[in-house]
Design a protein around this motif. Structure first.
Motif, mmCIF file in Angstrom:
data_model
loop_
_atom_site.group_PDB
_atom_site.id
_atom_site.type_symbol
_atom_site.label_atom_id
_atom_site.label_comp_id
_atom_site.label_asym_id
_atom_site.label_seq_id
_atom_site.Cartn_x
_atom_site.Cartn_y
_atom_site.Cartn_z
ATOM 1 N N VAL A 183 -26.413 27.062 60.261
ATOM 2 C CA VAL A 183 -26.657 25.758 59.629
ATOM 3 C C VAL A 183 -28.158 25.537 59.528
ATOM 4 N N THR A 184 -28.577 24.858 58.466
ATOM 5 C CA THR A 184 -29.949 24.362 58.371
ATOM 6 C C THR A 184 -29.853 22.846 58.416
ATOM 7 N N ASN A 185 -30.582 22.228 59.354
ATOM 8 C CA ASN A 185 -30.479 20.773 59.460
ATOM 9 C C ASN A 185 -31.375 20.082 58.441
ATOM 10 N N GLY A 207 -34.957 21.073 58.018
ATOM 11 C CA GLY A 207 -35.241 22.459 57.663
ATOM 12 C C GLY A 207 -35.182 23.425 58.834
ATOM 13 N N VAL A 208 -34.723 22.958 59.983
ATOM 14 C CA VAL A 208 -34.628 23.802 61.178
ATOM 15 C C VAL A 208 -33.330 24.601 61.127
ATOM 16 N N LYS A 209 -33.435 25.900 61.378
ATOM 17 C CA LYS A 209 -32.252 26.767 61.398
ATOM 18 C C LYS A 209 -31.518 26.586 62.723
ATOM 19 N N ILE A 210 -30.215 26.383 62.638
ATOM 20 C CA ILE A 210 -29.362 26.298 63.812
ATOM 21 C C ILE A 210 -28.669 27.653 63.951
ATOM 22 N N LEU A 211 -28.772 28.241 65.157
ATOM 23 C CA LEU A 211 -28.214 29.565 65.405
ATOM 24 C C LEU A 211 -26.976 29.457 66.293
ATOM 25 N N ALA A 212 -26.065 30.400 66.127
ATOM 26 C CA ALA A 212 -24.866 30.444 66.968
ATOM 27 C C ALA A 212 -25.272 30.769 68.398
ATOM 28 N N TYR A 248 -14.489 18.137 55.959
ATOM 29 C CA TYR A 248 -14.430 17.075 56.961
ATOM 30 C C TYR A 248 -15.700 16.237 56.889
ATOM 31 N N LYS A 249 -15.614 15.041 57.428
ATOM 32 C CA LYS A 249 -16.730 14.103 57.364
ATOM 33 C C LYS A 249 -17.824 14.424 58.384
ATOM 34 N N ASP A 250 -17.430 14.704 59.630
ATOM 35 C CA ASP A 250 -18.422 14.850 60.694
ATOM 36 C C ASP A 250 -18.428 16.211 61.385
ATOM 37 N N ILE A 251 -17.662 17.171 60.862
ATOM 38 C CA ILE A 251 -17.691 18.541 61.391
ATOM 39 C C ILE A 251 -17.678 19.517 60.211
ATOM 40 N N PHE A 252 -18.120 20.750 60.476
ATOM 41 C CA PHE A 252 -18.020 21.815 59.467
ATOM 42 C C PHE A 252 -16.696 22.561 59.586
ATOM 43 N N LYS A 297 -20.150 20.444 64.893
ATOM 44 C CA LYS A 297 -20.465 19.109 64.385
ATOM 45 C C LYS A 297 -21.500 19.192 63.282
ATOM 46 N N ARG A 298 -21.471 18.201 62.417
ATOM 47 C CA ARG A 298 -22.448 18.128 61.340
ATOM 48 C C ARG A 298 -23.056 16.731 61.328
ATOM 49 N N GLU A 299 -24.293 16.705 60.952
ATOM 50 C CA GLU A 299 -24.991 15.441 60.783
ATOM 51 C C GLU A 299 -25.431 15.346 59.332
ATOM 52 N N GLU A 300 -25.742 14.150 58.900
ATOM 53 C CA GLU A 300 -26.143 13.944 57.513
ATOM 54 C C GLU A 300 -27.328 14.841 57.164
#
Length: 98
Positions: free
Chosen positions: A63-65, A68-73, A87-91, A39-42
């Protein structure tokens, strides 16, 4: 379309204009099972190193939100049909190689 041309060329149904092949044994079909989405957020930004069908290992930065926080797998996965603007709401889709 390139892959379709190669298949038809290997069956000698068309001249695909590509390097002659020995037949089906040159092709290795890989199968993946989609089990979730990322999922992705604005404001989220996908890391450029994430590439379709190239394994992402647990702990990799994906992902970096917007803060500025790094999102890890949280576990190993294969990115399937990933992209910033697809896509609009997912990567993209998370998959396992079968």
């Amino acid at each position: 379309t390139r892959d379709i041309k190669r298949i038809l060329g290997s069956l000698k149904m068309i001249d695909d204009g590509l390097v002659p092949r020995q037949g089906w044994k040159d092709y290795q079909t890989e199968y993946y099972e989609v089990y979730n989405v990322l999922k992705r957020e604005e404001g989220d930004v996908l890391k450029a190193s994430v590439q379709n069908f190239v394994i992402v290992k647990e702990g990799d930065h994906i992902v970096t939100n917007s803060k500025g926080v790094k999102i890890l797998a949280d576990k190993d996965f294969y990115p399937i049909l990933f992209g910033e603007n697809r896509y609009k709401d997912i990567f993209g889709f998370l998959g396992n190689r079968v």
